[in-house]
Design a protein around this motif. Structure first.
Motif, PDB file in Angstrom:
ATOM      1  N   ARG A  22      -7.561  -3.802 -11.579  1.00 28.13           N
ATOM      2  CA  ARG A  22      -7.152  -4.392 -10.298  1.00 28.13           C
ATOM      3  C   ARG A  22      -6.293  -3.436  -9.482  1.00 28.13           C
ATOM      4  O   ARG A  22      -5.922  -3.743  -8.361  1.00 28.13           O
ATOM      5  CB  ARG A  22      -6.431  -5.706 -10.542  1.00 28.13           C
ATOM      6  CG  ARG A  22      -7.382  -6.754 -11.150  1.00 28.13           C
ATOM      7  CD  ARG A  22      -6.684  -7.993 -11.569  1.00 28.13           C
ATOM      8  NE  ARG A  22      -6.161  -8.732 -10.431  1.00 28.13           N
ATOM      9  CZ  ARG A  22      -5.445  -9.838 -10.551  1.00 28.13           C
ATOM     10  NH1 ARG A  22      -5.161 -10.331 -11.731  1.00 28.13           N
ATOM     11  NH2 ARG A  22      -4.993 -10.455  -9.473  1.00 28.13           N
ATOM     12  N   THR A  24      -5.775   0.170  -7.501  1.00 29.47           N
ATOM     13  CA  THR A  24      -6.539   1.207  -6.819  1.00 29.47           C
ATOM     14  C   THR A  24      -5.566   2.293  -6.366  1.00 29.47           C
ATOM     15  O   THR A  24      -4.415   2.014  -6.032  1.00 29.47           O
ATOM     16  CB  THR A  24      -7.292   0.662  -5.590  1.00 29.47           C
ATOM     17  OG1 THR A  24      -6.361   0.031  -4.710  1.00 29.47           O
ATOM     18  CG2 THR A  24      -8.372  -0.333  -5.986  1.00 29.47           C
ATOM     19  N   THR A  29      -0.706   6.783   2.597  1.00 25.63           N
ATOM     20  CA  THR A  29      -0.759   6.688   4.061  1.00 25.63           C
ATOM     21  C   THR A  29       0.648   6.838   4.630  1.00 25.63           C
ATOM     22  O   THR A  29       1.647   6.761   3.901  1.00 25.63           O
ATOM     23  CB  THR A  29      -1.325   5.331   4.509  1.00 25.63           C
ATOM     24  OG1 THR A  29      -0.403   4.301   4.129  1.00 25.63           O
ATOM     25  CG2 THR A  29      -2.714   5.069   3.917  1.00 25.63           C
ATOM     26  N   GLN A  32       2.665   3.684   3.920  1.00 26.57           N
ATOM     27  CA  GLN A  32       3.028   3.605   2.507  1.00 26.57           C
ATOM     28  C   GLN A  32       4.148   4.592   2.184  1.00 26.57           C
ATOM     29  O   GLN A  32       5.067   4.264   1.424  1.00 26.57           O
ATOM     30  CB  GLN A  32       1.816   3.894   1.624  1.00 26.57           C
ATOM     31  CG  GLN A  32       0.786   2.798   1.603  1.00 26.57           C
ATOM     32  CD  GLN A  32      -0.452   3.192   0.826  1.00 26.57           C
ATOM     33  OE1 GLN A  32      -0.812   4.375   0.731  1.00 26.57           O
ATOM     34  NE2 GLN A  32      -1.128   2.202   0.258  1.00 26.57           N
ATOM     35  N   GLU A  72      -2.101   0.493  -5.321  1.00 25.56           N
ATOM     36  CA  GLU A  72      -2.145  -0.898  -4.869  1.00 25.56           C
ATOM     37  C   GLU A  72      -2.645  -1.798  -5.994  1.00 25.56           C
ATOM     38  O   GLU A  72      -3.466  -1.392  -6.813  1.00 25.56           O
ATOM     39  CB  GLU A  72      -3.062  -1.040  -3.656  1.00 25.56           C
ATOM     40  CG  GLU A  72      -2.533  -0.342  -2.423  1.00 25.56           C
ATOM     41  CD  GLU A  72      -3.391  -0.594  -1.188  1.00 25.56           C
ATOM     42  OE1 GLU A  72      -4.539  -1.078  -1.332  1.00 25.56           O
ATOM     43  OE2 GLU A  72      -2.899  -0.303  -0.082  1.00 25.56           O
ATOM     44  N   TYR A  73      -2.122  -3.015  -5.992  1.00 24.93           N
ATOM     45  CA  TYR A  73      -2.571  -4.060  -6.904  1.00 24.93           C
ATOM     46  C   TYR A  73      -2.921  -5.243  -6.020  1.00 24.93           C
ATOM     47  O   TYR A  73      -2.079  -5.744  -5.268  1.00 24.93           O
ATOM     48  CB  TYR A  73      -1.442  -4.421  -7.879  1.00 24.93           C
ATOM     49  CG  TYR A  73      -1.795  -5.470  -8.893  1.00 24.93           C
ATOM     50  CD1 TYR A  73      -2.490  -5.145 -10.049  1.00 24.93           C
ATOM     51  CD2 TYR A  73      -1.423  -6.800  -8.711  1.00 24.93           C
ATOM     52  CE1 TYR A  73      -2.808  -6.102 -10.999  1.00 24.93           C
ATOM     53  CE2 TYR A  73      -1.734  -7.770  -9.643  1.00 24.93           C
ATOM     54  CZ  TYR A  73      -2.428  -7.416 -10.790  1.00 24.93           C
ATOM     55  OH  TYR A  73      -2.751  -8.367 -11.728  1.00 24.93           O
ATOM     56  N   ASP A  74      -4.166  -5.648  -6.070  1.00 25.91           N
ATOM     57  CA  ASP A  74      -4.646  -6.716  -5.183  1.00 25.91           C
ATOM     58  C   ASP A  74      -4.261  -6.431  -3.729  1.00 25.91           C
ATOM     59  O   ASP A  74      -3.746  -7.286  -3.008  1.00 25.91           O
ATOM     60  CB  ASP A  74      -4.115  -8.082  -5.621  1.00 25.91           C
ATOM     61  CG  ASP A  74      -4.781  -8.570  -6.897  1.00 25.91           C
ATOM     62  OD1 ASP A  74      -5.854  -8.054  -7.258  1.00 25.91           O
ATOM     63  OD2 ASP A  74      -4.224  -9.485  -7.533  1.00 25.91           O
ATOM     64  N   ARG A  75      -4.461  -5.191  -3.324  1.00 25.93           N
ATOM     65  CA  ARG A  75      -4.256  -4.715  -1.943  1.00 25.93           C
ATOM     66  C   ARG A  75      -2.801  -4.696  -1.481  1.00 25.93           C
ATOM     67  O   ARG A  75      -2.532  -4.627  -0.288  1.00 25.93           O
ATOM     68  CB  ARG A  75      -5.114  -5.514  -0.970  1.00 25.93           C
ATOM     69  CG  ARG A  75      -6.591  -5.358  -1.265  1.00 25.93           C
ATOM     70  CD  ARG A  75      -7.421  -6.069  -0.265  1.00 25.93           C
ATOM     71  NE  ARG A  75      -8.822  -5.955  -0.655  1.00 25.93           N
ATOM     72  CZ  ARG A  75      -9.806  -6.142   0.155  1.00 25.93           C
ATOM     73  NH1 ARG A  75      -9.588  -6.455   1.406  1.00 25.93           N
ATOM     74  NH2 ARG A  75     -11.045  -6.037  -0.264  1.00 25.93           N
ATOM     75  N   GLN A  76      -1.870  -4.743  -2.401  1.00 26.04           N
ATOM     76  CA  GLN A  76      -0.456  -4.614  -2.049  1.00 26.04           C
ATOM     77  C   GLN A  76       0.093  -3.367  -2.720  1.00 26.04           C
ATOM     78  O   GLN A  76      -0.185  -3.112  -3.905  1.00 26.04           O
ATOM     79  CB  GLN A  76       0.349  -5.824  -2.531  1.00 26.04           C
ATOM     80  CG  GLN A  76       0.109  -7.068  -1.737  1.00 26.04           C
ATOM     81  CD  GLN A  76       1.129  -8.132  -2.091  1.00 26.04           C
ATOM     82  OE1 GLN A  76       1.411  -8.378  -3.252  1.00 26.04           O
ATOM     83  NE2 GLN A  76       1.682  -8.769  -1.072  1.00 26.04           N
ATOM     84  N   LEU A  77       0.897  -2.595  -1.981  1.00 26.50           N
ATOM     85  CA  LEU A  77       1.497  -1.393  -2.538  1.00 26.50           C
ATOM     86  C   LEU A  77       2.469  -1.787  -3.644  1.00 26.50           C
ATOM     87  O   LEU A  77       3.396  -2.561  -3.424  1.00 26.50           O
ATOM     88  CB  LEU A  77       2.234  -0.607  -1.452  1.00 26.50           C
ATOM     89  CG  LEU A  77       2.854   0.714  -1.921  1.00 26.50           C
ATOM     90  CD1 LEU A  77       1.759   1.741  -2.210  1.00 26.50           C
ATOM     91  CD2 LEU A  77       3.821   1.250  -0.878  1.00 26.50           C
TER      92      LEU A  77
END
Length: 181
Positions: A22, A24, A29, A32, A72-77
């Motif tokens: 989960r 990525t 960026t 980030q 990221e985990y589930d689209r959160q940094l």
């Protein structure tokens, strides 16, 4: 030789590693990098607090030569990782061929069971992206929680040294052919 506490830790770690898919990793960026510079840890981990943002700090973190990646985990940094010379400190022995990894888990996630999957996801990315002979970490010796985690993930201490009055341990993990995908 592993004792009962070690076996229990490894079992918990194996359950948590299932979540590593989960995570990525992508090049860091601008936004980030700004968030990473705002990370503030509670003592004694405040040792790892990044310096306050200064002109050029964000640009330095997103410079491709430093290989900083947002995790990221589930689209959160939830943290960052760097690959290469940024993971080294003056005084350490870095002569053996290995990929140096620097990393930081978001302060809000520390102590909540993310560490094993977080570091494993970074290791998987490093192995699949850079195909190193070995992975290497440099960790402050006072950070016993991190040392135990890295040992549980197969890293072994190689050398100790002092930098700015703090003792560090260089840890290595050889990569076997079946680990490289």
């Amino acid at each position: 030789l592993c004792h009962l506490g070690c076996l229990t830790r490894r079992r918990r770690l194996q359950r948590r590693l299932m979540d590593r898919d989960r995570f990525t990793l992508m090049p860091l960026t601008y936004s980030q990098a700004a968030e990473v510079l705002s990370f503030r840890y509670a003592p004694p981990l405040d040792f790892y607090n990044p310096p306050p943002a200064y002109p050029g700090a964000i640009e330095n973190l997103i410079d491709p030569k430093w290989q900083f990646h947002g995790v990221e985990y589930d689209r959160q940094l939830v943290g960052y990782a760097s690959f290469g010379a940024d993971g080294q400190l003056p005084g350490g022995d870095y002569t053996a061929p290995a990929l140096d990894i620097g990393l930081g888990l978001h302060p809000d996630r520390v102590g909540q069971g993310y560490g094993g999957a977080f570091v494993s996801a970074i290791m998987d990315f490093a192995i699949n992206t850079f195909a190193p002979q070995a992975l290497r970490l440099t960790v402050a010796v006072f950070n016993q929680r991190a040392l135990r985690l890295y040992q549980d993930l197969g890293f072994e201490g190689t050398t100790r040294f002092f930098h700015h009055q703090t003792e560090y341990l260089v840890m290595m993990k050889p990569i076997t052919p079946h680990q490289a995908r």
